[in-house]
Design a protein around this motif. Structure first.
Motif, PDB file in Angstrom:
ATOM      1  N   VAL A 184       0.833  -1.205   0.000  1.00 34.93           N
ATOM      2  CA  VAL A 184       0.000   0.000   0.000  1.00 34.93           C
ATOM      3  C   VAL A 184       0.867   1.254   0.000  1.00 34.93           C
ATOM      4  O   VAL A 184       0.606   2.209  -0.747  1.00 34.93           O
ATOM      5  CB  VAL A 184      -0.965  -0.005   1.202  1.00 34.93           C
ATOM      6  N   LEU A 185       1.911   1.260   0.841  1.00 40.23           N
ATOM      7  CA  LEU A 185       2.789   2.427   0.891  1.00 40.23           C
ATOM      8  C   LEU A 185       3.522   2.631  -0.434  1.00 40.23           C
ATOM      9  O   LEU A 185       3.630   3.761  -0.934  1.00 40.23           O
ATOM     10  CB  LEU A 185       3.799   2.277   2.033  1.00 40.23           C
ATOM     11  N   LEU A 186       4.004   1.550  -1.017  1.00 39.74           N
ATOM     12  CA  LEU A 186       4.705   1.662  -2.295  1.00 39.74           C
ATOM     13  C   LEU A 186       3.789   2.192  -3.391  1.00 39.74           C
ATOM     14  O   LEU A 186       4.193   3.042  -4.194  1.00 39.74           O
ATOM     15  CB  LEU A 186       5.277   0.299  -2.699  1.00 39.74           C
ATOM     16  N   SER A 187       2.559   1.687  -3.418  1.00 42.35           N
ATOM     17  CA  SER A 187       1.627   2.181  -4.436  1.00 42.35           C
ATOM     18  C   SER A 187       1.365   3.666  -4.232  1.00 42.35           C
ATOM     19  O   SER A 187       1.209   4.428  -5.202  1.00 42.35           O
ATOM     20  CB  SER A 187       0.322   1.387  -4.410  1.00 42.35           C
ATOM     21  N   ARG A 188       1.338   4.093  -2.983  1.00 44.58           N
ATOM     22  CA  ARG A 188       1.146   5.519  -2.685  1.00 44.58           C
ATOM     23  C   ARG A 188       2.350   6.336  -3.147  1.00 44.58           C
ATOM     24  O   ARG A 188       2.181   7.444  -3.683  1.00 44.58           O
ATOM     25  CB  ARG A 188       0.939   5.689  -1.185  1.00 44.58           C
ATOM     26  N   TYR A 189       3.561   5.793  -2.962  1.00 45.02           N
ATOM     27  CA  TYR A 189       4.760   6.512  -3.412  1.00 45.02           C
ATOM     28  C   TYR A 189       4.715   6.749  -4.919  1.00 45.02           C
ATOM     29  O   TYR A 189       4.988   7.854  -5.402  1.00 45.02           O
ATOM     30  CB  TYR A 189       6.022   5.740  -3.057  1.00 45.02           C
ATOM     31  N   PHE A 190       4.371   5.706  -5.662  1.00 45.31           N
ATOM     32  CA  PHE A 190       4.312   5.851  -7.124  1.00 45.31           C
ATOM     33  C   PHE A 190       3.190   6.792  -7.537  1.00 45.31           C
ATOM     34  O   PHE A 190       3.357   7.587  -8.477  1.00 45.31           O
ATOM     35  CB  PHE A 190       4.140   4.484  -7.785  1.00 45.31           C
ATOM     36  N   GLU A 191       2.057   6.710  -6.846  1.00 44.82           N
ATOM     37  CA  GLU A 191       0.943   7.595  -7.181  1.00 44.82           C
ATOM     38  C   GLU A 191       1.308   9.060  -6.923  1.00 44.82           C
ATOM     39  O   GLU A 191       1.023   9.936  -7.751  1.00 44.82           O
ATOM     40  CB  GLU A 191      -0.284   7.182  -6.359  1.00 44.82           C
ATOM     41  N   ARG A 192       1.954   9.330  -5.800  1.00 44.88           N
ATOM     42  CA  ARG A 192       2.347  10.701  -5.488  1.00 44.88           C
ATOM     43  C   ARG A 192       3.434  11.189  -6.452  1.00 44.88           C
ATOM     44  O   ARG A 192       3.438  12.366  -6.841  1.00 44.88           O
ATOM     45  CB  ARG A 192       2.844  10.800  -4.047  1.00 44.88           C
ATOM     46  N   TYR A 193       4.355  10.316  -6.811  1.00 42.04           N
ATOM     47  CA  TYR A 193       5.399  10.679  -7.777  1.00 42.04           C
ATOM     48  C   TYR A 193       4.765  11.191  -9.063  1.00 42.04           C
ATOM     49  O   TYR A 193       5.145  12.244  -9.595  1.00 42.04           O
ATOM     50  CB  TYR A 193       6.272   9.457  -8.051  1.00 42.04           C
ATOM     51  N   ASN A 194       3.786  10.463  -9.546  1.00 40.11           N
ATOM     52  CA  ASN A 194       3.135  10.862 -10.799  1.00 40.11           C
ATOM     53  C   ASN A 194       2.238  12.078 -10.604  1.00 40.11           C
ATOM     54  O   ASN A 194       2.058  12.870 -11.537  1.00 40.11           O
ATOM     55  CB  ASN A 194       2.380   9.675 -11.383  1.00 40.11           C
ATOM     56  N   ASP A 195       1.672  12.244  -9.414  1.00 45.29           N
ATOM     57  CA  ASP A 195       0.907  13.458  -9.133  1.00 45.29           C
ATOM     58  C   ASP A 195       1.790  14.706  -9.250  1.00 45.29           C
ATOM     59  O   ASP A 195       1.350  15.738  -9.767  1.00 45.29           O
ATOM     60  CB  ASP A 195       0.300  13.406  -7.730  1.00 45.29           C
ATOM     61  N   HIS A 196       3.008  14.601  -8.756  1.00 44.29           N
ATOM     62  CA  HIS A 196       3.926  15.751  -8.857  1.00 44.29           C
ATOM     63  C   HIS A 196       4.298  16.020 -10.320  1.00 44.29           C
ATOM     64  O   HIS A 196       4.457  17.179 -10.722  1.00 44.29           O
ATOM     65  CB  HIS A 196       5.180  15.515  -8.019  1.00 44.29           C
ATOM     66  N   ALA A 197       4.429  14.961 -11.106  1.00 48.93           N
ATOM     67  CA  ALA A 197       4.678  15.160 -12.540  1.00 48.93           C
ATOM     68  C   ALA A 197       3.496  15.886 -13.186  1.00 48.93           C
ATOM     69  O   ALA A 197       3.680  16.789 -14.020  1.00 48.93           O
ATOM     70  CB  ALA A 197       4.919  13.813 -13.224  1.00 48.93           C
ATOM     71  N   VAL A 198       2.285  15.510 -12.793  1.00 45.60           N
ATOM     72  CA  VAL A 198       1.084  16.196 -13.294  1.00 45.60           C
ATOM     73  C   VAL A 198       1.101  17.665 -12.871  1.00 45.60           C
ATOM     74  O   VAL A 198       0.753  18.558 -13.659  1.00 45.60           O
ATOM     75  CB  VAL A 198      -0.186  15.488 -12.786  1.00 45.60           C
ATOM     76  N   ASN A 199       1.496  17.925 -11.619  1.00 44.34           N
ATOM     77  CA  ASN A 199       1.593  19.310 -11.152  1.00 44.34           C
ATOM     78  C   ASN A 199       2.518  20.132 -12.044  1.00 44.34           C
ATOM     79  O   ASN A 199       2.221  21.290 -12.378  1.00 44.34           O
ATOM     80  CB  ASN A 199       2.125  19.356  -9.716  1.00 44.34           C
ATOM     81  N   ILE A 200       3.639  19.540 -12.419  1.00 41.45           N
ATOM     82  CA  ILE A 200       4.589  20.255 -13.272  1.00 41.45           C
ATOM     83  C   ILE A 200       3.974  20.530 -14.635  1.00 41.45           C
ATOM     84  O   ILE A 200       4.126  21.619 -15.194  1.00 41.45           O
ATOM     85  CB  ILE A 200       5.903  19.457 -13.391  1.00 41.45           C
ATOM     86  N   GLY A 201       3.259  19.551 -15.182  1.00 42.70           N
ATOM     87  CA  GLY A 201       2.571  19.781 -16.439  1.00 42.70           C
ATOM     88  C   GLY A 201       1.596  20.935 -16.342  1.00 42.70           C
ATOM     89  O   GLY A 201       1.510  21.789 -17.237  1.00 42.70           O
ATOM     90  N   THR A 202       0.856  21.001 -15.229  1.00 39.65           N
ATOM     91  CA  THR A 202      -0.096  22.088 -15.010  1.00 39.65           C
ATOM     92  C   THR A 202       0.620  23.432 -14.952  1.00 39.65           C
ATOM     93  O   THR A 202       0.164  24.425 -15.536  1.00 39.65           O
ATOM     94  CB  THR A 202      -0.869  21.853 -13.698  1.00 39.65           C
ATOM     95  N   ARG A 203       1.758  23.455 -14.266  1.00 38.81           N
ATOM     96  CA  ARG A 203       2.504  24.713 -14.130  1.00 38.81           C
ATOM     97  C   ARG A 203       3.067  25.170 -15.476  1.00 38.81           C
ATOM     98  O   ARG A 203       3.144  26.378 -15.749  1.00 38.81           O
ATOM     99  CB  ARG A 203       3.614  24.549 -13.096  1.00 38.81           C
ATOM    100  N   VAL A 204       3.479  24.227 -16.315  1.00 35.32           N
ATOM    101  CA  VAL A 204       4.012  24.609 -17.628  1.00 35.32           C
ATOM    102  C   VAL A 204       2.898  25.144 -18.526  1.00 35.32           C
ATOM    103  O   VAL A 204       3.124  26.078 -19.295  1.00 35.32           O
ATOM    104  CB  VAL A 204       4.749  23.417 -18.281  1.00 35.32           C
TER     105      VAL A 204
END
Length: 243
Positions: A184-204
């Motif tokens: 569960v924790l690992l899946s959360r790490y990967f999900e948050r990692y990709n959320d931050h990538a999405v954040n960067i896309g939004t900022r660009v």
């Protein structure tokens, strides 16, 4: 003077691209360590966090210098301000890669992920690497269309995480509490990692257009509709002229 200013703005973009590439390498190595029980790869990811902090400091120093000495306006100001947020997102992505590597190290030589769930985590790693690759492109070009793809494209990761939550909370989960917590924790790490990538896309998208993704999408559709109407009008005019 303007040449030096442009060099500094371009330098900030290059620094962010370098940092994104470094973070991508970290998560790729963390995924390898997790799936292949590679302790040396995990140790390498953990020890690389100092290099990330150095890159972070370089980006922030350049951005502060631009704000303090150059007084950027309009798009350049958006680039500098967005740069601070992007650096923070990249730093958190690096920290999440370290969390994955530390989980591998903590359970070594045992496997962290049960064999039956390994395909899901291989897909996590693949999707994370693909999204990290998109980061390089959008940070190098600030192309809003490409950034939109990243800003709107994390459904696959969310679907996998949701499925893993269903598996680990089922009554017939056969792998014990420790494995359930790790997964569960690992899946959360990967999900948050990709959320931050999405954040960067939004900022660009905001950096390039001054609009949030939803606003930009509406604007783009409106422009497409206007273009279609112009084409239809021109076609009517041509036919009327021929008549």
């Amino acid at each position: 003077m303007r040449s030096a200013y442009n060099d500094n703005i371009g330098g900030l973009a290059r620094d962010l691209t370098v940092m994104s590439d470094y973070v991508r390498t970290m998560m790729r190595s963390a995924g390898h360590s997790l799936l292949d029980r590679d302790l040396s790869a995990a140790e390498g990811v953990v020890s690389s966090i100092d290099s990330v902090e150095d890159l972070r400091a370089t980006c922030e120093a350049r951005a502060f210098e631009l704000l303090a000495l150059e007084a950027p306006v309009a798009r350049d100001l958006r680039q500098v301000v967005s740069g601070f947020h992007i650096v923070e997102d990249l730093a958190r992505m690096a920290a999440l890669a370290v969390h994955v590597a530390k989980t591998t190290r903590r359970r070594h030589p045992d496997a962290v992920v049960p064999e039956a769930l390994a395909p899901y985590f291989r897909e996590f790693v693949r999707l994370s690497d693909a999204n990290s690759g998109k980061l390089h492109e959008i940070l190098a070009t600030y192309e809003p269309e490409r950034a939109m793809e990243l800003a709107l494209d994390d459904d696959a990761v969310d679907d996998i995480q949701h499925h893993i939550m269903q598996l680990t909370t089922a009554r017939d989960w056969p792998h014990g509490v420790t494995a359930a917590v790790d997964v569960v924790l690992l899946s959360r790490y990967f999900e948050r990692y990709n959320d931050h990538a999405v954040n960067i896309g939004t900022r660009v998208v905001y950096l390039a257009t001054g609009m949030q993704p939803a606003e930009y999408e509406v604007s783009r559709r409106t422009e497409e509709q206007q273009a279609t109407m112009r084409e239809q009008f021109n076609e009517i005019r041509r036919r009327y002229g021929e008549a």
